[in-house]
Design a protein around this motif. Structure first.
Motif, PDB file in Angstrom:
ATOM      1  N   LYS A 314      50.788  35.990  65.253  1.00 20.25           N
ATOM      2  CA  LYS A 314      49.424  35.474  65.231  1.00 20.25           C
ATOM      3  C   LYS A 314      48.909  35.149  63.839  1.00 20.25           C
ATOM      4  O   LYS A 314      47.906  34.467  63.705  1.00 20.25           O
ATOM      5  N   ASP A 315      49.582  35.642  62.807  1.00 17.23           N
ATOM      6  CA  ASP A 315      49.033  35.493  61.450  1.00 17.23           C
ATOM      7  C   ASP A 315      49.701  34.338  60.722  1.00 17.23           C
ATOM      8  O   ASP A 315      50.561  34.525  59.863  1.00 17.23           O
ATOM      9  N   SER A 316      49.306  33.106  61.067  1.00 18.67           N
ATOM     10  CA  SER A 316      49.928  31.928  60.470  1.00 18.67           C
ATOM     11  C   SER A 316      49.621  31.827  58.981  1.00 18.67           C
ATOM     12  O   SER A 316      50.464  31.359  58.199  1.00 18.67           O
ATOM     13  N   ASN A 317      48.442  32.267  58.567  1.00 20.56           N
ATOM     14  CA  ASN A 317      48.098  32.206  57.144  1.00 20.56           C
ATOM     15  C   ASN A 317      48.982  33.129  56.317  1.00 20.56           C
ATOM     16  O   ASN A 317      49.342  32.813  55.180  1.00 20.56           O
ATOM     17  N   ALA A 318      49.334  34.296  56.878  1.00 16.27           N
ATOM     18  CA  ALA A 318      50.211  35.222  56.159  1.00 16.27           C
ATOM     19  C   ALA A 318      51.587  34.592  55.939  1.00 16.27           C
ATOM     20  O   ALA A 318      52.229  34.816  54.906  1.00 16.27           O
ATOM     21  N   TYR A 319      52.028  33.801  56.905  1.00 21.82           N
ATOM     22  CA  TYR A 319      53.298  33.087  56.775  1.00 21.82           C
ATOM     23  C   TYR A 319      53.234  32.113  55.601  1.00 21.82           C
ATOM     24  O   TYR A 319      54.134  32.067  54.753  1.00 21.82           O
ATOM     25  N   GLY A 320      52.148  31.332  55.540  1.00 25.26           N
ATOM     26  CA  GLY A 320      51.981  30.394  54.430  1.00 25.26           C
ATOM     27  C   GLY A 320      51.871  31.100  53.096  1.00 25.26           C
ATOM     28  O   GLY A 320      52.435  30.647  52.087  1.00 25.26           O
TER      29      GLY A 320
END
Length: 459
Positions: A314-320
């Motif tokens: 769910k944490d797409s920003n953490a991936y980026g």
């Protein structure tokens, strides 16, 4: 003792600025306060000068990202008037109303000093036809380009217009918001502010904080996407036949290898590549200027690959962020690689970088982007460059520079109603921080829209 207001706005970015303008314009004697951790327009200056300071020094508060005007203040000032990209404001206001709001924002910009800024159209039939031959899709929009220099002057004029009618608190960091429906306390590192209407307009850089506020109030959020890519720098002549007609050419391509969507973003003819500091992470962006004396011989733009994740992640920003941090780790900031070196599978070192015919506009560390950007996204970017080379010969040149990484963080979509109000009455979330808008024009329009809605309560 807390200071009392009718409305407290957290964030002086595009949404907050145009909300302030509209409140003053409506003149309903509403007591408004705006809080931002940055400074006024006159104090916003990045210390990077290319001479004594050549790269980010991690200022406590980034002047590029914070202050009156927000991250859009020191951008190149492109206002895209369209529902085709830049957010989904129209799903709340209706398509015609969304365009009307963006045109109203454009009118304000013109009145506040942008009267000489050119309005471009991306509907050029010959360019669209040329692009379609190679499965490249040019999206329709009207684009007003202000330029970084003119954009800052417009913001200064808006500030002068509102500063005596509303309170603006600079250099204050909001720690939290407490309370219940129509009864809130906004807590900063310096003071407390009580209000019946709290507006969260903290932008993309406030994404983590906004998530915490939503969780504390039990406001639902939905995971959004993150875009990963590079900023490309080429001789301006390569794209001049396109940028002279449409300026901001938003081109989308579906790759043959993976079926992924890659798009151009933030085109800056005769501009310069710059850095951004988002939550301590250094990424790249681009600027361009209205004043011919400030222009360079290069054009830069981003190539971005959209990444939308399925459950359970769910944490797409953490991936980026993890990808951007890896670039910072290897390059001490931003990495740069020649396209020819990337496709040859070799690192760009100082020697090879020194042989380029292109004069780079950003001091970056020569390196290998394949050690940072995942293979799938990198394959997509390479395929897109070869596709663009068919309509702009020279794109796939050995000396084309790729700066990495560029990341576009999209806040989780906050659950708001048709007035951009959450389930907690009196608590609004708007602008790019809401996940509803992704552009200057739509974020600004959301500020105008919310100001009108809130003002109706005070009739």
């Amino acid at each position: 003792m807390a200071q009392n207001y009718d409305v407290v706005v957290v964030g002086a970015g595009a949404a907050g600025v145009f909300m302030a303008y509209e409140f003053v314009k409506l003149d309903k004697n509403i007591k408004v306060c705006i809080i931002d951790q940055g400074g006024p327009v006159s104090k916003r200056k990045c210390p990077i000068d290319g001479k004594k300071v050549k790269s980010c020094i991690h200022c406590k508060v980034c002047s590029i990202m914070h202050g009156f005007g927000g991250a859009g203040g020191m951008s190149d000032g492109k206002y895209n008037i369209t529902n085709n990209f830049g957010g989904d404001l129209y799903t709340f206001t209706g398509k015609e109303k969304a365009i009307e709001l963006m045109q109203y924002v454009d009118k304000i910009n013109l009145e506040m000093g942008g009267q000489d800024a050119k309005l471009y159209s991306t509907t050029s039939s010959d360019i669209k036809a040329m692009a379609l031959k190679y499965d490249l899709h040019l999206l329709d929009a009207q684009v007003r380009h202000l330029g970084t220099d003119r954009n800052m002057q417009i913001l200064q004029n808006i500030y002068d217009f509102v500063k005596d009618k509303i309170d603006i608190k600079f250099y204050e960091s909001v720690q939290g918001i407490t309370g219940k429906e129509n009864d809130f306390t906004v807590i900063t590192d310096k003071d407390e502010y009580h209000c019946s209407n709290a507006v969260v307009a903290a932008g993309r850089s406030g994404s983590k904080w906004i998530s915490e506020i939503c969780d504390n109030f039990g406001i639902k959020r939905r995971s959004n996407r993150v875009d990963i890519g590079v900023r490309v720098e080429i001789p301006a002549a390569v794209f001049e036949h396109i940028t002279s007609k449409v300026y901001e050419s938003k081109i989308v391509y579906r790759t043959k290898k993976y079926g992924d969507l890659v798009r151009t973003f933030c085109m800056n003819p005769y501009g310069e590549v710059v850095t951004e500091n988002t939550n301590g992470i250094i990424t790249v962006n681009g600027h361009s200027y209205a004043d011919p004396a400030l222009r360079t011989e290069n054009t830069n733009f981003a190539l971005l690959v959209s990444n939308t994740f399925s459950e359970p992640f769910k944490d797409s920003n953490a991936y980026g962020e993890s990808i951007a941090r890896l670039s910072n780790m290897l390059g001490g900031g931003v990495l740069v690689q020649r396209f020819g070196d990337l496709v040859a599978g070799r690192r760009t070192n100082e020697h090879r970088f020194g042989q380029t015919f292109l004069n780079p506009t950003l001091k970056a560390t020569p390196g290998d982007l394949s050690l940072v950007i995942p293979k799938r996204q990198l394959d997509d970017i390479i395929e897109m460059i070869y596709a663009l080379d068919k309509i702009a010969p020279g794109m796939a040149n050995i000396d084309t520079l790729l700066y990495g990484v560029e990341v576009k963080f999209y806040n989780s979509r906050v659950d708001v109603d048709e007035n951009l109000e959450t389930a907690v009455k009196g608590l609004y979330v708007l602008g790019d921080g809401s996940g509803v808008t992704h552009s200057l024009s739509q974020a600004s329009a959301s500020g105008v829209f919310a100001a009108r809605t809130i003002s109706e309560k005070f009739n």
